[in-house]
Design a protein around this motif. Structure first.
Motif, PDB file in Angstrom:
ATOM      1  N   GLY A  63       0.785  -1.227   0.000  1.00 36.87           N
ATOM      2  CA  GLY A  63       0.000   0.000   0.000  1.00 36.87           C
ATOM      3  C   GLY A  63       0.817   1.277   0.000  1.00 36.87           C
ATOM      4  O   GLY A  63       0.272   2.357  -0.232  1.00 36.87           O
ATOM      5  N   THR A  64       2.133   1.170   0.263  1.00 33.52           N
ATOM      6  CA  THR A  64       2.960   2.372   0.278  1.00 33.52           C
ATOM      7  C   THR A  64       3.204   2.845  -1.154  1.00 33.52           C
ATOM      8  O   THR A  64       3.217   2.044  -2.087  1.00 33.52           O
ATOM      9  N   PRO A  65       3.373   4.156  -1.339  1.00 36.62           N
ATOM     10  CA  PRO A  65       3.522   4.672  -2.701  1.00 36.62           C
ATOM     11  C   PRO A  65       4.930   4.445  -3.265  1.00 36.62           C
ATOM     12  O   PRO A  65       5.917   4.425  -2.515  1.00 36.62           O
ATOM     13  N   PHE A  66       4.990   4.265  -4.587  1.00 38.53           N
ATOM     14  CA  PHE A  66       6.273   4.189  -5.274  1.00 38.53           C
ATOM     15  C   PHE A  66       6.629   5.592  -5.758  1.00 38.53           C
ATOM     16  O   PHE A  66       5.811   6.250  -6.400  1.00 38.53           O
ATOM     17  N   ASN A  67       7.839   6.065  -5.410  1.00 40.72           N
ATOM     18  CA  ASN A  67       8.234   7.416  -5.808  1.00 40.72           C
ATOM     19  C   ASN A  67       9.759   7.510  -5.902  1.00 40.72           C
ATOM     20  O   ASN A  67      10.458   6.487  -5.791  1.00 40.72           O
ATOM     21  N   ALA A  68      10.258   8.717  -6.112  1.00 38.32           N
ATOM     22  CA  ALA A  68      11.698   8.915  -6.305  1.00 38.32           C
ATOM     23  C   ALA A  68      12.486   8.467  -5.069  1.00 38.32           C
ATOM     24  O   ALA A  68      13.573   7.888  -5.197  1.00 38.32           O
ATOM     25  N   GLU A  69      11.943   8.727  -3.872  1.00 39.93           N
ATOM     26  CA  GLU A  69      12.629   8.289  -2.656  1.00 39.93           C
ATOM     27  C   GLU A  69      12.814   6.772  -2.653  1.00 39.93           C
ATOM     28  O   GLU A  69      13.832   6.257  -2.213  1.00 39.93           O
ATOM     29  N   ALA A  70      11.782   6.084  -3.138  1.00 35.03           N
ATOM     30  CA  ALA A  70      11.859   4.621  -3.168  1.00 35.03           C
ATOM     31  C   ALA A  70      12.969   4.152  -4.100  1.00 35.03           C
ATOM     32  O   ALA A  70      13.696   3.195  -3.791  1.00 35.03           O
ATOM     33  N   VAL A  71      13.130   4.841  -5.248  1.00 32.26           N
ATOM     34  CA  VAL A  71      14.196   4.453  -6.181  1.00 32.26           C
ATOM     35  C   VAL A  71      15.559   4.679  -5.536  1.00 32.26           C
ATOM     36  O   VAL A  71      16.453   3.828  -5.622  1.00 32.26           O
ATOM     37  N   VAL A  72      15.715   5.813  -4.876  1.00 33.58           N
ATOM     38  CA  VAL A  72      16.980   6.110  -4.194  1.00 33.58           C
ATOM     39  C   VAL A  72      17.277   5.018  -3.168  1.00 33.58           C
ATOM     40  O   VAL A  72      18.387   4.489  -3.093  1.00 33.58           O
ATOM     41  N   PHE A  73      16.248   4.663  -2.398  1.00 33.94           N
ATOM     42  CA  PHE A  73      16.423   3.600  -1.402  1.00 33.94           C
ATOM     43  C   PHE A  73      16.882   2.305  -2.075  1.00 33.94           C
ATOM     44  O   PHE A  73      17.811   1.635  -1.612  1.00 33.94           O
ATOM     45  N   ASN A  74      16.254   1.961  -3.209  1.00 34.42           N
ATOM     46  CA  ASN A  74      16.583   0.713  -3.895  1.00 34.42           C
ATOM     47  C   ASN A  74      18.030   0.693  -4.382  1.00 34.42           C
ATOM     48  O   ASN A  74      18.740  -0.293  -4.191  1.00 34.42           O
ATOM     49  N   LEU A  75      18.457   1.797  -5.014  1.00 34.18           N
ATOM     50  CA  LEU A  75      19.823   1.828  -5.549  1.00 34.18           C
ATOM     51  C   LEU A  75      20.842   1.771  -4.420  1.00 34.18           C
ATOM     52  O   LEU A  75      21.849   1.053  -4.513  1.00 34.18           O
ATOM     53  N   ASN A  76      20.586   2.499  -3.348  1.00 38.71           N
ATOM     54  CA  ASN A  76      21.514   2.461  -2.218  1.00 38.71           C
ATOM     55  C   ASN A  76      21.533   1.090  -1.549  1.00 38.71           C
ATOM     56  O   ASN A  76      22.553   0.646  -1.043  1.00 38.71           O
ATOM     57  N   ARG A  77      20.385   0.442  -1.578  1.00 39.21           N
ATOM     58  CA  ARG A  77      20.309  -0.901  -0.994  1.00 39.21           C
ATOM     59  C   ARG A  77      21.171  -1.879  -1.809  1.00 39.21           C
ATOM     60  O   ARG A  77      21.827  -2.767  -1.259  1.00 39.21           O
ATOM     61  N   ILE A  78      21.162  -1.705  -3.146  1.00 37.45           N
ATOM     62  CA  ILE A  78      21.940  -2.611  -4.006  1.00 37.45           C
ATOM     63  C   ILE A  78      23.435  -2.499  -3.707  1.00 37.45           C
ATOM     64  O   ILE A  78      24.142  -3.501  -3.632  1.00 37.45           O
ATOM     65  N   VAL A  79      23.915  -1.269  -3.515  1.00 37.83           N
ATOM     66  CA  VAL A  79      25.368  -1.104  -3.315  1.00 37.83           C
ATOM     67  C   VAL A  79      25.774  -1.306  -1.853  1.00 37.83           C
ATOM     68  O   VAL A  79      26.964  -1.413  -1.557  1.00 37.83           O
ATOM     69  N   ASP A  80      24.812  -1.399  -0.964  1.00 38.05           N
ATOM     70  CA  ASP A  80      25.142  -1.638   0.446  1.00 38.05           C
ATOM     71  C   ASP A  80      25.745  -3.041   0.606  1.00 38.05           C
ATOM     72  O   ASP A  80      25.116  -4.024   0.233  1.00 38.05           O
ATOM     73  N   PRO A  81      26.991  -3.122   1.136  1.00 36.25           N
ATOM     74  CA  PRO A  81      27.627  -4.447   1.266  1.00 36.25           C
ATOM     75  C   PRO A  81      26.759  -5.439   2.056  1.00 36.25           C
ATOM     76  O   PRO A  81      26.823  -6.643   1.821  1.00 36.25           O
ATOM     77  N   ALA A  82      25.941  -4.936   2.970  1.00 33.71           N
ATOM     78  CA  ALA A  82      25.115  -5.825   3.788  1.00 33.71           C
ATOM     79  C   ALA A  82      24.100  -6.595   2.943  1.00 33.71           C
ATOM     80  O   ALA A  82      23.622  -7.655   3.346  1.00 33.71           O
ATOM     81  N   THR A  83      23.773  -6.069   1.750  1.00 32.92           N
ATOM     82  CA  THR A  83      22.811  -6.747   0.877  1.00 32.92           C
ATOM     83  C   THR A  83      23.426  -8.003   0.264  1.00 32.92           C
ATOM     84  O   THR A  83      22.728  -8.920  -0.126  1.00 32.92           O
ATOM     85  N   ARG A  84      24.770  -8.026   0.180  1.00 35.13           N
ATOM     86  CA  ARG A  84      25.485  -9.154  -0.432  1.00 35.13           C
ATOM     87  C   ARG A  84      24.936  -9.448  -1.821  1.00 35.13           C
ATOM     88  O   ARG A  84      24.544 -10.570  -2.119  1.00 35.13           O
ATOM     89  N   SER A  85      24.931  -8.419  -2.649  1.00 34.97           N
ATOM     90  CA  SER A  85      24.397  -8.548  -3.991  1.00 34.97           C
ATOM     91  C   SER A  85      25.271  -9.469  -4.826  1.00 34.97           C
ATOM     92  O   SER A  85      26.483  -9.295  -4.885  1.00 34.97           O
ATOM     93  N   ARG A  86      24.646 -10.443  -5.470  1.00 37.85           N
ATOM     94  CA  ARG A  86      25.418 -11.356  -6.314  1.00 37.85           C
ATOM     95  C   ARG A  86      25.446 -10.890  -7.761  1.00 37.85           C
ATOM     96  O   ARG A  86      26.294 -11.325  -8.523  1.00 37.85           O
ATOM     97  N   THR A  87      24.513 -10.069  -8.184  1.00 39.80           N
ATOM     98  CA  THR A  87      24.485  -9.675  -9.593  1.00 39.80           C
ATOM     99  C   THR A  87      24.263  -8.167  -9.751  1.00 39.80           C
ATOM    100  O   THR A  87      25.015  -7.496 -10.446  1.00 39.80           O
TER     101      THR A  87
END
Lengths: 538, 311
Positions: free
Chosen positions: A115-139
């Motif tokens: 139910g939460t809205p998708f907006n520019a803040e959400a995109v920023v959160f997503n990109l920062n989440r990807i580069v956060d080492p804690a996410t352990r991104s494999r791809t």
């Protein structure tokens, strides 16, 4: 199975069945249809070979996870079958002339499953989440390249800044993949590491259930109407999608024949004919872009340091024989470091190394390798014996082994686990040849597979260290103009083949079989199932 | 009796220590770097080092070994990297499914094995005997996963009698149970046959017949009771075998269970999950055999008396 062998089998087992074969078998009159339609649009049950590791798009690198996630998460852009980029969560985009700054204008009225809205803040959160080492991104992290920061210019505009130039086609290709699916910031914060087990996105389907070792069930997200204009509809028709994990090839096929599932992925090549001949089913296939299936040549191994030996191996390999004889023509031969379905693939690699055993033998003679007593060539008392490690498939290695024996090269073939393959290819002295396959919808995959900085990581397995090649790869990544970018990738493909750094075998081909009453099914650009346009017609 | 039980229990301890140590060591010597595999495309020196430290893989082997035992003592098998739940929890969630299949396989083995065995013995030297023993031989010889595929083709795809995949309902259990149990059924059939044949030659059977007892009563009342003692003990010992068979058959029929979990763990390179599952299965095996040993003592006085006489 023929009728006669079936009768014999029945005879053999009749004693065992006698206790069980109660007359009538009430539960067996009609097979329980997988797609007993729930409210609206019907359901589809898909048999996939393996269970995903996690449904966190930013963390995983699994192809099976991708197939599920692309229904739960939307991406900023969509790459259509035409290879063009279409709007999705982003309505439009622009970039600075130097290719370091990108702006995306986002679609309004989109909300996450919570139910939460998708907006520019959400995109920023997503990109920062990807580069956060804690996410352990494999791809996703690797695909994001020189990402520096992102910011919300306003509620519906996001700006992404890179430390160095990134080509638009490269970036848009990355952003179009499910690894960049937009996750709900609220849900991701609340779930923490558990997010991958209860994912929340903006996609056409929301997550309902994950039963380990059994299945994942998704249900249509009510109110979804922001499908990419590339699709022929705004919302999907099917009400429910179930992914069942069926590891055994023969069982997957049997489950479709008995009606327990509606769609089977990774149909084994020897079962394809059965479905092709039967009008109840449709066979859908697609050639995966990215790298083909490769037998790497380790140029730092003493036996393969001479380019003439490497070229001899390429000329001694009967690729078409493998494709026809072992895979019944169900895969596409590959002759360069890219699969023929990849954007930027050049046909100029075709025919560079025709099957020519006598030429192969001449090259080996020139390099000083003469036939030994047992047929294997020797030089200075050392036999030309190469260690080859492969995953999963024994047949291609054995075929190659037979080819090589004819030109006097001995192959010590071994089936290895992926951990073992990954380990041995990190040390130059532990192998001469090894096999890998990496799918990707952009030729930038060549950077991972050939850039000298990836030697020893288990990816650049030919261990070729060459500043010219490194520079070309970097240039291609940062070239803004698509035509120019394709031209550089053409140079790179030819450069690699001239130096004979690998033996390309064939492009991995996804073969699916689906009941014919499901219309509109196709594979997307990355050869993942595209269910958005599927409708049931009886 | 109490002493016998105690001795059997104590002797199981070194077996368990041995198993736990082997499981620990096997995962140490496996080729390949699991950490690099876990990291995938984003592998970098720092990320590798961080994860290795997190998993405690940089500590000397003996430190890791001591920690392993300390955790085991607390019932802690670690946390599954891929599922992000405690390994013990993941194992317990899948155990009932494997147990169910094993028990069903066992039931199938006992019913089928005894039926065929008695039939062959009673109709000794007829074509019934030959036919049932051929089936028994096939049961012992056919690899269970291949048998599973044959059963699917014959009874699900062609005859359409049973569903193939998944859980729920006894009809989904039949084919996998037969695939799991047929090997043991073959074994039990051969054993039952020879055991019944032996008893049939005993004097009391002749006496019973001489008294004019109907043949059916002779077989069920006099022969079977005595002939089945060795059969029951062998059946108990088959339980562990059946469980390892179930682990393979789960993948063929796409059922839930420990076997699927192990395959999943291997594919995800989830070291702790695989380690925990191996330990769990081996321990179950030891416990089942222990229970069978102990039940002998209850069933057959000769065993515990013999054990005490040997002192």
């Amino acid at each position: 199975m023929s009728l006669r062998s079936l009768v014999a089998l029945r005879g053999m087992l009749v004693a065992g069945v006698v206790a069980l074969s109660l007359a009538g078998m009430p539960w067996a009159e009609t097979p329980r249809h997988a797609s007993a339609a729930p409210a609206g649009g019907g359901a589809i049950v898909i048999a996939i070979r393996a269970e995903p590791d996690t449904l966190d798009p930013h963390a995983t690198g699994s192809r099976r996870a991708y197939a599920v996630m692309k229904n739960v998460f939307d991406t900023l852009v969509y790459r259509g079958p035409d290879n063009k980029f279409h709007p999705w969560l982003a309505e439009s985009w622009e970039h600075s002339a130097d290719g370091k700054t990108y702006r995306f204008r986002l679609r309004r009225g989109v909300r996450f499953h919570d139910g939460t809205p998708f907006n520019a803040e959400a995109v920023v959160f997503n990109l920062n989440r990807i580069v956060d080492p804690a996410t352990r991104s494999r791809t996703a992290r690797a695909l994001l390249g020189p990402y520096e920061r992102s910011r919300a210019v306003n509620a519906n505009t996001v700006e992404i800044t890179f430390a160095s130039t990134v080509s638009p086609s490269g970036l848009l290709d990355s952003l179009s993949q499910a690894w960049f699916g937009m996750v709900s910031p609220a849900a991701a914060r609340a779930a923490g590491a558990d997010f991958g087990r209860r994912p929340v996105g903006t996609g056409p389907y929301r997550f309902r259930e994950w039963r380990p070792q059994n299945q994942i069930v998704l249900e249509r997200f009510p109110g979804y109407d922001w499908g990419s204009p590339a699709f022929n509809r705004k919302a999907p028709a099917l009400g429910e999608i179930t992914f069942r994990f069926i590891p055994e090839d023969a069982t997957r096929v049997a489950a479709l024949e008995r009606g327990e599932v509606d769609l089977v992925q990774e149909v084994a090549t020897d079962a394809v004919e059965r479905f092709t001949r039967n009008p109840t089913y449709v066979v859908v296939r697609g050639v995966a872009p990215g790298g083909p299936v490769i037998f790497w040549l380790n140029t730092e191994a003493e036996l393969l340091s001479d380019v003439r030996v490497r070229k001899a191996i390429l000329h001694g390999f009967n690729r078409n024989g493998l494709v026809r004889g072992v895979y019944q023509g169900h895969v596409v031969p590959a002759e360069g470091p890219l699969s023929p379905s990849t954007w930027g693939y050049t046909k100029k690699v075709e025919g560079l190394y025709r099957y020519d055993p006598s030429r192969a033998k001449r090259l080996l003679e020139e390099a000083g390798w003469t036939p030994g007593p047992d047929g294997t060539r020797v030089k200075g008392g050392r036999p030309l014996a190469l260690r080859l490690g492969d995953l999963f498939d024994r047949r291609r290695g054995e075929y190659f082994q037979a080819n090589m024996r004819q030109i006097g090269v001995h192959i010590e073939f071994r089936l290895v686990s992926s951990a073992e393959l990954f380990g041995m290819t990190r040390r130059a002295g532990d192998y001469e040849m090894a096999s890998t396959w990496y799918a990707s919808s952009d030729p930038h995959i060549l950077n991972l597979l050939f850039h000298s900085s990836n030697v020893g990581t288990g990816f650049a397995i030919s261990r070729w260290r060459d500043q010219t090649l490194d520079a070309k790869l970097a240039e291609a990544f940062a070239t803004m103009d698509d035509a120019r970018r394709a031209a550089i990738y053409e140079e790179i493909q030819l450069y690699i083949m001239e130096r004979a750094l690998l033996v390309p075998l064939y492009a991995e081909t996804e073969i699916d079989a689906i009941k014919a009453r499901f219309k509109g099914y196709r594979l997307d650009r990355g050869q993942y199932p595209e269910l958005f346009e599927v409708v049931i017609q009886d | 009796m109490g002493l016998y039980v105690l001795r059997r229990l104590v002797s199981a301890v070194p077996v368990f220590v041995g198993i736990a140590t082997i499981v620990f060591l096997v995962l140490q010597v496996l080729p390949g770097d699991p950490v690099a595999m876990m990291l995938g495309f984003s592998v970098t020196a720092e990320a590798t080092a961080r994860l290795r430290a997190e998993l405690g893989l940089d500590d000397p082997l003996w430190v890791q070994y001591v920690r392993y035992w300390r955790n085991l003592a607390r019932g802690d098998l670690g946390r599954s990297m891929s599922m992000d739940v405690p390994v013990a929890q993941a194992l317990w969630a899948q155990f009932p499914a494997t147990l169910q299949l094993t028990v069903a396989g066992m039931g199938c083995a006992i019913v089928l094995g005894m039926l065929l065995g008695v039939l062959a013995a009673v109709r000794h030297h007829t074509w019934w005997d030959t036919a049932t023993m051929t089936v028994a031989l096939a049961g012992v010889s056919i690899p269970s996963f291949w048998l599973g595929l044959l059963l699917i083709l014959a009874f699900a795809v062609h005859l359409n009698w049973f569903p193939i995949t998944g859980q729920g309902g006894w009809e989904r259990l039949v084919l996998p149970a037969v695939a799991v149990g047929l090997r043991a059924a073959g074994l039990l059939a051969r054993l039952t046959r020879s055991s019944v044949l032996e008893v049939l030659r005993d004097d009391y059977v002749t006496t019973a017949r001489a008294k004019g007892a109907p043949e059916r009563r002779v077989i069920f009342h006099h022969v079977l009771r005595n002939a089945l003692i060795p059969v029951v003990t062998v059946a108990g010992l088959q339980f562990g075998q059946l469980m390892s068979g179930a682990v393979i058959i789960e993948s063929v029929f796409a059922r839930e269970g420990l076997g699927r979990l192990i395959v999943y763990g291997i594919m995800q390179r989830d070291i702790l999950l695989v380690q925990g599952a191996a330990l769990f299965l081996a321990t179950t095996y030891v416990l089942v055999n222990l229970a069978v040993d102990l039940s002998y003592a209850v069933l057959d006085p000769r065993i515990r008396l013999g054990a005490e006489a040997a002192r």
